[in-house]
Every structure is written in structure tokens, then in C-alpha cells.
Design a protein around this motif. Structure first.
Motif, PDB file in Angstrom:
ATOM      1  N   ARG A  18     -32.596 -81.256  -2.553  1.00  0.00           N
ATOM      2  CA  ARG A  18     -33.602 -81.235  -3.608  1.00  0.00           C
ATOM      3  C   ARG A  18     -34.950 -81.563  -2.963  1.00  0.00           C
ATOM      4  NH1 ARG A  18     -33.090 -81.802  -9.113  1.00  0.00           N
ATOM      5  NH2 ARG A  18     -34.859 -82.688 -10.264  1.00  0.00           N
ATOM      6  N   VAL A  19     -35.943 -80.746  -3.260  1.00  0.00           N
ATOM      7  CA  VAL A  19     -37.268 -80.898  -2.669  1.00  0.00           C
ATOM      8  C   VAL A  19     -38.280 -81.094  -3.789  1.00  0.00           C
ATOM      9  CG1 VAL A  19     -39.104 -79.640  -1.455  1.00  0.00           C
ATOM     10  CG2 VAL A  19     -36.751 -79.541  -0.600  1.00  0.00           C
ATOM     11  N   THR A  20     -39.127 -82.102  -3.643  1.00  0.00           N
ATOM     12  CA  THR A  20     -40.133 -82.386  -4.662  1.00  0.00           C
ATOM     13  C   THR A  20     -41.503 -82.508  -4.024  1.00  0.00           C
ATOM     14  OG1 THR A  20     -38.532 -83.492  -6.089  1.00  0.00           O
ATOM     15  CG2 THR A  20     -40.862 -83.978  -6.475  1.00  0.00           C
ATOM     16  N   THR A  22     -45.693 -83.183  -5.043  1.00  0.00           N
ATOM     17  CA  THR A  22     -46.584 -83.637  -6.099  1.00  0.00           C
ATOM     18  C   THR A  22     -47.994 -83.095  -5.875  1.00  0.00           C
ATOM     19  OG1 THR A  22     -47.145 -85.683  -4.969  1.00  0.00           O
ATOM     20  CG2 THR A  22     -45.235 -85.726  -6.437  1.00  0.00           C
ATOM     21  N   SER A  63     -38.814 -75.372 -10.440  1.00  0.00           N
ATOM     22  CA  SER A  63     -39.289 -75.903 -11.709  1.00  0.00           C
ATOM     23  C   SER A  63     -40.568 -76.695 -11.501  1.00  0.00           C
ATOM     24  CB  SER A  63     -38.228 -76.790 -12.367  1.00  0.00           C
ATOM     25  OG  SER A  63     -37.986 -77.941 -11.577  1.00  0.00           O
ATOM     26  N   THR A  72     -45.697 -82.110 -10.802  1.00  0.00           N
ATOM     27  CA  THR A  72     -44.589 -82.134  -9.861  1.00  0.00           C
ATOM     28  C   THR A  72     -43.944 -80.765  -9.803  1.00  0.00           C
ATOM     29  OG1 THR A  72     -44.146 -84.451 -10.381  1.00  0.00           O
ATOM     30  CG2 THR A  72     -42.392 -83.225  -9.303  1.00  0.00           C
ATOM     31  N   THR A  74     -40.442 -78.837  -8.113  1.00  0.00           N
ATOM     32  CA  THR A  74     -39.134 -79.152  -7.551  1.00  0.00           C
ATOM     33  C   THR A  74     -38.363 -77.881  -7.217  1.00  0.00           C
ATOM     34  OG1 THR A  74     -39.017 -81.230  -8.772  1.00  0.00           O
ATOM     35  CG2 THR A  74     -36.941 -80.312  -7.984  1.00  0.00           C
ATOM     36  N   SER A  76     -34.515 -77.306  -6.715  1.00  0.00           N
ATOM     37  CA  SER A  76     -33.326 -78.136  -6.979  1.00  0.00           C
ATOM     38  C   SER A  76     -32.303 -78.050  -5.847  1.00  0.00           C
ATOM     39  CB  SER A  76     -32.671 -77.725  -8.295  1.00  0.00           C
ATOM     40  OG  SER A  76     -32.264 -76.369  -8.235  1.00  0.00           O
TER      41      SER A  76
END
Lengths: 106, 118
Positions: A18-20, A22, A63, A72, A74, A76
Motif C-alpha cells: 500500500r502506497v500513500t 500526501t 484512490s 491523500t 493511495t 492499495s
């Protein structure tokens, strides 16, 4: 001009992670924020518009969320084809891009 | 379908000018803003400016004020971007991008390489 910041500037991840990312704006954008994927030699690809809406044909593993000044993005479950640089871009007042986040494999 | 086709690659010397074209088809040219965006080597995407094809009104990023002019020709549905007093750090791929509408996403051109070198 509206200033945009993104973090991290780069990240390394494995397939399936999972990569997020900001993105923060210097002014209230409401929801007027896009997320783009950019690969050298190609046109930028719109992934998310209006902060959280998935563009046509974009896989659901991508998303976005947020409003105002904090957003943010993401992925998934990172896939090999997702290796690219990702940019947030505001369009509340003209256009400004964030500095980008380079995503590669660990 | 909507298409934005740019003119070919350019090689210029420092101090020269370049004028790029972006010919559109497949939609009503005057209904959407046209933007110019560039991507220099090792740098991020950078918005240069835009034009409202309906009336010719323009806005530019502060960084380019005084060096860039965006124009359009409604008879040929073509937008133009001229950049003067070129420097080596203007070397980049330049894109035109049709703005979004209430029911349509942005559309990008294929990009044009501009190289500034002595």
C-alpha cells in the motif's frame, strides 16, 4: 500563486504494498485537486479528479481523499506498471502542480 | 475523438525564441481553456500559462511573465505558445492540455521537445 507541497519526494515499495502520498496546498482548494501519473516520454495520465473521483478507465486500486488544504492519494496494492512519478495538481485558481513523488521498487 | 497535435521538435540557441503550435480537433475549440505545461529534465511538471480561446484572455505563471505569450487562431482551432529569450533551462518537453469541463476530463498532447543549446 497557490503553492503545493507533496511528501514523500520519493519512495520505494514492493509489489502488493500500500502506497500513500500526501499533498498540501497553501490555500483552500475545496475539492479542486487532480492526481496524475507521469512516465517519461508519455503524456501525464489523469487518475483522480475532484480530489476523490476515479477517472474513466483507471483501476480501482487508485484512490484519493481530502478537501481544503490536505489531500491523500493511495495505491492499495502496488503493481509493476505503477512505477512512475505522481503529481497532485490544483485547479481552484489557475493551475499549480506539486513537486511530484517518484515511486519505484524496493 | 478529441486530439491535440503539436508541432515538431525544436532546437534553439540561447537568446532565441520558439513558437509552438497545438492543433485541435474533435471538440468545440472555444469551449475549453487551453493550457501549456512543461517538464524539464530532472524536474517536475510546470504550468506555463493558459488561454481562453473564446475571447483570447490569458494568464501566465509568474515565473514566465514577460517571456511567454499564448495566442490562438479560432479559424484553425489552433493554440500557440511563444517563449522568448530562451535559456538552457528552458530545455523541456512542452505539452498543450485542454482543460476539463463539467463532463469531460483534461486532454493532453503528445508533447514537443524543445532543446536550447549553443
Amino acid at each position: 500563486d497557490i503553492q503545493m507541497t507533496q511528501s514523500p519526494s520519493s519512495l520505494s515499495a514492493s509489489v502488493g504494498d500500500r502506497v500513500t502520498i500526501t499533498c498540501q496546498a497553501s490555500q483552500d482548494l475545496k475539492i479542486y485537486l487532480n492526481w496524475y501519473q507521469y512516465k517519461p516520454g508519455k503524456a501525464p495520465k489523469l487518475l483522480i479528479y475532484d480530489a476523490s473521483k476515479l477517472a474513466i478507465g483507471v483501476p480501482s486500486r487508485f484512490s484519493g481523499r481530502g478537501s481544503g488544504t490536505d489531500f491523500t492519494f493511495t495505491i492499495s496494492s502496488l503493481q509493476p506498471e505503477d512505477i512512475a512519478t505522481y503529481y497532485c495538481q490544483q485547479y481552484n485558481n489557475l493551475i499549480t502542480f506539486g513537486p511530484g513523488t517518484k515511486v519505484d521498487f524496493k | 475523438q478529441v486530439q491535440l497535435v503539436q508541432s515538431g521538435a525544436e532546437v534553439k540557441k540561447p537568446g532565441a525564441s520558439v513558437k509552438l503550435s497545438c492543433k485541435t480537433s474533435g471538440y468545440t475549440f472555444t469551449a475549453y481553456y487551453m493550457h501549456w505545461v512543461r517538464q524539464a529534465p530532472g524536474q517536475g511538471l510546470e504550468w506555463v500559462g493558459r488561454i481562453d480561446p473564446k475571447n483570447g484572455a490569458t494568464n501566465y505563471a509568474q515565473k514566465f511573465q514577460g517571456r511567454v505569450t499564448v495566442t490562438r487562431d479560432t479559424s484553425s482551432s489552433t493554440a500557440y505558445m511563444e517563449l522568448i529569450r530562451l535559456r538552457s533551462d528552458d530545455t523541456a518537453v512542452y505539452f498543450c492540455m485542454r482543460g476539463s469541463g463539467s463532463d469531460s476530463s483534461p486532454v493532453w498532447s503528445q508533447g514537443t521537445q524543445v532543446t536550447v543549446s549553443s
